[in-house]
Design an enzyme around this catalytic site. Structure first.
Site, PDB file in Angstrom:
ATOM      1  N   GLY A 296       5.876  35.669  80.437  1.00 46.53           N
ATOM      2  CA  GLY A 296       6.267  34.774  81.523  1.00 46.53           C
ATOM      3  C   GLY A 296       7.749  34.491  81.527  1.00 46.53           C
TER       4      GLY A 296
ATOM      5  N   ASN B 117       0.768  46.237  71.435  1.00 46.59           N
ATOM      6  CA  ASN B 117       1.575  47.074  72.318  1.00 46.59           C
ATOM      7  C   ASN B 117       1.876  48.428  71.677  1.00 46.59           C
ATOM      8  OD1 ASN B 117       3.535  46.539  70.395  1.00 46.59           O
ATOM      9  ND2 ASN B 117       4.530  44.954  71.622  1.00 46.59           N
TER      10      ASN B 117
ATOM     11  N   CYS C  49      -2.558  45.138  81.846  1.00 41.89           N
ATOM     12  CA  CYS C  49      -1.783  44.729  80.667  1.00 41.89           C
ATOM     13  C   CYS C  49      -0.422  44.281  81.184  1.00 41.89           C
ATOM     14  CB  CYS C  49      -1.704  45.847  79.641  1.00 41.89           C
ATOM     15  SG  CYS C  49      -1.137  47.441  80.274  1.00 41.89           S
ATOM     16  N   SER C  50       0.644  44.858  80.667  1.00 38.94           N
ATOM     17  CA  SER C  50       1.972  44.488  81.184  1.00 38.94           C
ATOM     18  C   SER C  50       2.338  45.362  82.369  1.00 38.94           C
ATOM     19  CB  SER C  50       3.018  44.615  80.068  1.00 38.94           C
ATOM     20  OG  SER C  50       2.761  43.681  79.035  1.00 38.94           O
ATOM     21  N   ASP C  51       2.511  46.663  82.111  1.00 43.24           N
ATOM     22  CA  ASP C  51       2.863  47.590  83.191  1.00 43.24           C
ATOM     23  C   ASP C  51       1.650  48.265  83.802  1.00 43.24           C
ATOM     24  OD1 ASP C  51       5.615  47.106  82.953  1.00 43.24           O
ATOM     25  OD2 ASP C  51       5.768  48.498  81.271  1.00 43.24           O
ATOM     26  N   GLY C  52       0.535  48.235  83.109  1.00 45.70           N
ATOM     27  CA  GLY C  52      -0.685  48.795  83.674  1.00 45.70           C
ATOM     28  C   GLY C  52      -0.818  50.290  83.533  1.00 45.70           C
TER      29      GLY C  52
ATOM     30  N   ASP D 227      -0.669  51.867  80.050  1.00 44.05           N
ATOM     31  CA  ASP D 227      -1.017  52.231  78.664  1.00 44.05           C
ATOM     32  C   ASP D 227      -2.388  51.675  78.288  1.00 44.05           C
ATOM     33  OD1 ASP D 227       1.307  53.724  77.903  1.00 44.05           O
ATOM     34  OD2 ASP D 227       2.429  51.852  77.873  1.00 44.05           O
ATOM     35  N   ARG D 228      -2.431  50.407  77.880  1.00 44.74           N
ATOM     36  CA  ARG D 228      -3.703  49.797  77.491  1.00 44.74           C
ATOM     37  C   ARG D 228      -4.674  49.736  78.661  1.00 44.74           C
ATOM     38  NH1 ARG D 228      -0.493  44.894  74.642  1.00 44.74           N
ATOM     39  NH2 ARG D 228       0.925  45.511  76.329  1.00 44.74           N
TER      40      ARG D 228
END
Length: 830
Positions: A330, A354, A440-443, A445-446
């Site tokens: 955030g 990560n 996830c963050s960027d969408g 990887d995970r």
């Protein structure tokens, strides 16, 4: 998070190992000075092992593969390092590695013990350690006093770090016979299948004119990103809710990181539940930013449940990150959703680390395998290393230390976290008919790991060869997993995106396992390589590992075998084909990858075509009829283990001969198939014989019926003959029957006698009594019925009233007999 390693224990074990190795003179067995340069051959251009367009750029003779102690020739080509065994000139698999599959290499010098008398006799040994991305560590030894190692390192730098992606071997080789069809067509075909429009087939004309925008009752395919203006890392076609317009999609994309808005990855054909994916929302530091368009888009995934009086389905928002990481994002404008802003939703955090944690964990796992393998990269058996500090010590403390090192790597813990999240998603969709949004963050990887594994559990089609390809091309390639960054390949941006790190180290003695010495050595890297190293991570390898864990839990649910996964992963890491080059669909299209390079899928399909169902890539235990629905593994089953075929094939080459068990199983399967074919052939023959027997039986029954009818007819004829004979005898005639069935009638009138032939058929008898046309010749010349022409006038002769009256009575009796149906029971009284 993984626990820190016990550094004091490791340092103590390294010192002990070094002293032990130098004291016993174990490196003297290499016999460096006994290699004969005259025996080296420089003619390697006609090697059968060379691939199409593969050319040799550097030769290095008299090299020792330290891992196994074998002597051979090291060849550097435009595709790989080839290590040929001396004498046979066959490549050794351990010493042969593709250039792109090299993570790093180190120059090391093994110095002899400090002794004035032995320093000239035992010069320092020049070693080159090559660390691969496929879990192996190779150490090559070079002759002292030569510049072979320096020349090889210079050649490696030139070949392994091309300035452009077009300089890779995949483009030098070209498509050859493994041509690559347009991946856009295959993506649309998969969308059509998910929408229930399998009868439609994608084509380039459809893509060019945008006529692929089909829909069903709930979802549609949009061409809003056909020019990649909406999101550069998304595919050209997106599957979205039918109730959301393109304008609303454009507005919603601005609220998600990298404009990766929520879109549908998979939809259940029966319940209507979906698995959607996106990047993190941009809620900001105070978590108070909102987007009405994004909330409306997410709410549209909650279509009404069928059969529940219009009740809306539940939506789960699965955040793959740990909660604290999501909150920390955030500060950079990211964050996570609030359930109060998204109706019918529940937020769940999976706590998956990560890419940096995964990269470190993978390195530690490789470190562990090299230390505790059958033979390590320094050529020393783990059973002789460190005395009581390793597994080979044979005591409980050494075993506990080994297991703790495996646990400290954290790799299996990460695998378990991913599998637990995937099982949770699959259960929510299959059991609750709920929709799940994953990010996830960027969408890329995970998120991709979770979504694709959940689809693998829910849809049996993805567990086939064709479905596995469609799954990877959809969720990994089309949705922009950055393969170039994660695997460490050149990018379209040019050089500087990734360079192999070169490390140099000098030690007074050889370390116990060379890979662990690198942390204390000085690393010389170019400034431009830090970005590539920071983004390198084995995310896709981790996903393939998870697939292997599911295959271990459900050995009969997958059409492909673990051998297929290993060969597929090797092809990916080698970059021999162009499918996984670049970071997105847009970049691959700009480079013309599909037209200029070969296709990995076509190559694997060609391999299987020679073996059919008995090929090593096919699972002999596959039973699609039994596993035709979702796989929902219980929590107790989510206990991952090392993947023998991949993790242990270099460090413990004997252990993966679980592959040997697989070979035996495959041989038994082949025999079973042969026996099954023989059984089917025997059953076909039995069926043919049965039909023949039935046919013959039917014919025999018919013959029996005919014979029975003939016997009955004969009996009836005999009885009728007796009746007629008695009737004629009552008229004063005598009936005689011959052996051949002929019948004669003798009429006596005083001394004169005439003979008449009686026809065998009743109708002929009637005709003979009613007509003179028979013109029977009368044998008695004095017969009163004899005419002048020689014919007999009986029974129509009117000259004998007595004969005529007798004839009339006989004729009436015969006509009565002819009209009367005579049965066997009629004569029973006689």
């Amino acid at each position: 998070m993984t626990a820190p390693r016990n550094s004091s224990r490791r340092l103590r074990s390294l010192r002990y190992s070094s002293e032990k190795m130098e004291g016993t003179g174990s490196w003297d067995v290499l016999e460096w000075t006994k290699l004969d340069p005259a025996s080296w051959s420089s003619s390697f251009s006609n090697l059968d092992c060379l691939l199409d367009s593969e050319r040799i750029t550097f030769e290095c003779c008299g090299v020792i593969l330290i891992n196994t102690g074998e002597v051979g020739t090291l060849l550097l080509t435009n595709f790989r390092i080839l290590f040929l065994s001396e004498g046979t000139r066959d490549p050794l698999p351990l010493g042969t590695i593709p250039l792109v599959a090299i993570e790093k290499f180190n120059k090391m010098v093994l110095k002899a013990q400090s002794s004035r008398h032995h320093s000239a006799k035992n010069p320092p040994k020049r070693l080159l350690q090559v660390t691969g991305k496929d879990m192996r560590i190779i150490v090559y030894g070079f002759r002292p006093g030569t510049k072979q190692r320096r020349s090889l390192v210079d050649a490696l730098l030139r070949c392994s770090n091309p300035e452009r992606v077009w300089d890779l071997y995949a483009f030098t080789c070209g498509p050859s016979k493994f041509g690559n069809t347009n991946p856009k067509e295959r993506l649309l075909d998969e969308y059509f299948r998910l929408l229930g429009k399998s009868s439609s087939r994608a084509s380039m004309n459809m893509i060019e004119d945008g006529s692929f925008a089909v829909s069903n009752d709930f979802w549609r395919i949009t061409d809003l990103n056909s020019n990649y203006n909406l999101c550069q890392t998304y595919p050209f076609a997106l599957m979205v809710p039918k109730s959301i317009s393109d304008e609303e999609l454009t507005q919603a994309s601005t609220f998600r990181a990298k404009c990766r808005l929520p879109v549908i990855s998979w939809c259940h054909p029966g319940s209507g539940a979906v698995i959607a994916r996106s990047s993190q929302p941009l809620v900001g530091l105070m978590m108070n930013m909102r987007s009405n368009f994004d909330e409306k888009l997410v709410a549209s995934f909650c279509t009404q449940l069928s059969g529940n009086k219009g009740a809306p389905r539940k939506l789960y928002i699965a955040d793959a990150r740990p909660r604290k990481n999501a909150l920390a994002n955030g500060a950079m404008g990211g964050g996570s959703e609030s359930s109060s802003n998204y109706l019918q939703s529940e937020i769940v955090f999976f706590g998956i680390d990560n890419i940096h944690a995964m990269r470190e964990s993978f390195s530690r796992l490789r470190d562990y395998l090299d230390m505790h393998g059958t033979t390590s990269s320094d050529g020393t058996s783990s059973f002789l290393r460190h005395g009581g500090w390793t597994w080979g010590g044979g005591n409980l403390s050494s075993m506990s230390a080994s297991v703790s090192l495996l646990g400290e790597s954290g790799w299996l813990s990460h695998i378990q976290s991913i599998l637990a999240g995937v099982a949770w998603i699959a259960a929510r969709v299959a059991m609750e008919s709920a929709s799940v949004l994953v990010h996830c963050s960027d969408g890329w990887d995970r998120t991709t790991q979770l979504v694709s594994l959940a689809c693998l559990l829910l849809d049996p089609y993805y567990r086939t060869f064709a479905g596995f390809q469609a799954l990877i091309e959809k969720d990994w390639l089309a949705f922009g997993h950055p393969f170039s960054d994660r695997i460490g390949m050149p990018n379209v941006a040019g050089s500087g995106s990734f360079e192999l790190p070169i490390q140099s180290s000098s030690a007074s003695s050889f370390p116990s396992s060379p890979v662990r010495q690198t942390s204390g050595s000085a690393a010389s890297q170019s400034p431009g390589s830090s970005h590539g190293l920071n983004n390198y991570a084995p995310i896709f390898l981790q996903w393939v590992d998870c697939v292997s864990q599911l295959m271990r839990m459900y050995p009969c649910a997958f059409e492909f075998s673990p051998t297929f996964l290993v060969d597929f992963t090797d092809c990916l890491l080698s970059c021999r084909f162009g499918n996984f080059l670049c970071n997105s669909e847009k970049e691959r299209e700009e480079c013309g990858i599909s037209e200029a390079s070969g296709c990995l899928w076509a190559y694997l399909t060609d391999l299987r075509s020679f073996g059919g169902a008995s090929h090593a890539h096919c699972n002999p235990l596959y039973d699609p009829s039994k596993y035709n629905g979702p796989l929902l593994p219980p929590a107790a089953a989510l206990a991952p283990t090392l993947w023998p075929q991949f993790h242990l094939r270099w460090a413990c080459p004997v252990e993966p001969d679980a592959a040997e068990t697989e070979v035996q199983c495959r041989a038994m399967s082949i025999k079973h198939l042969e026996m099954k074919k023989g059984k089917e052939e025997a059953e076909r023959k039995i069926d043919a014989l049965s039909s023949t027997v039935e046919s013959l039986s039917e014919e025999l029954r018919k013959e029996r019926n005919i014979s029975r009818a003939a016997r009955e007819s004969a009996k009836r004829a005999i009885k009728e003959r007796g009746v007629i004979s008695r009737a004629l005898q009552s008229l004063g005639c005598k009936v005689n029957f011959t052996k051949n069935g002929e019948c004669t009638l003798e009429v006596e009138e005083g001394p004169q006698k005439c003979s008449h032939s009686i026809p065998q058929k009743q109708k002929d008898v009637a005709e003979s009594f009613s007509s003179v046309s028979e013109e029977k010749v009368c044998e008695a010349l004095l017969c009163p019925l004899r005419a002048r022409e020689g014919t007999c006038r009986w029974p129509d002769a009117g000259c004998c009233a007595q004969t005529g009256s007798q004839f009339v009575g006989l004729k009436a009796n015969f006509e009565a007999f002819d009209k009367l149906s005579i049965y066997d029971s009629y004569f029973t009284a006689e």
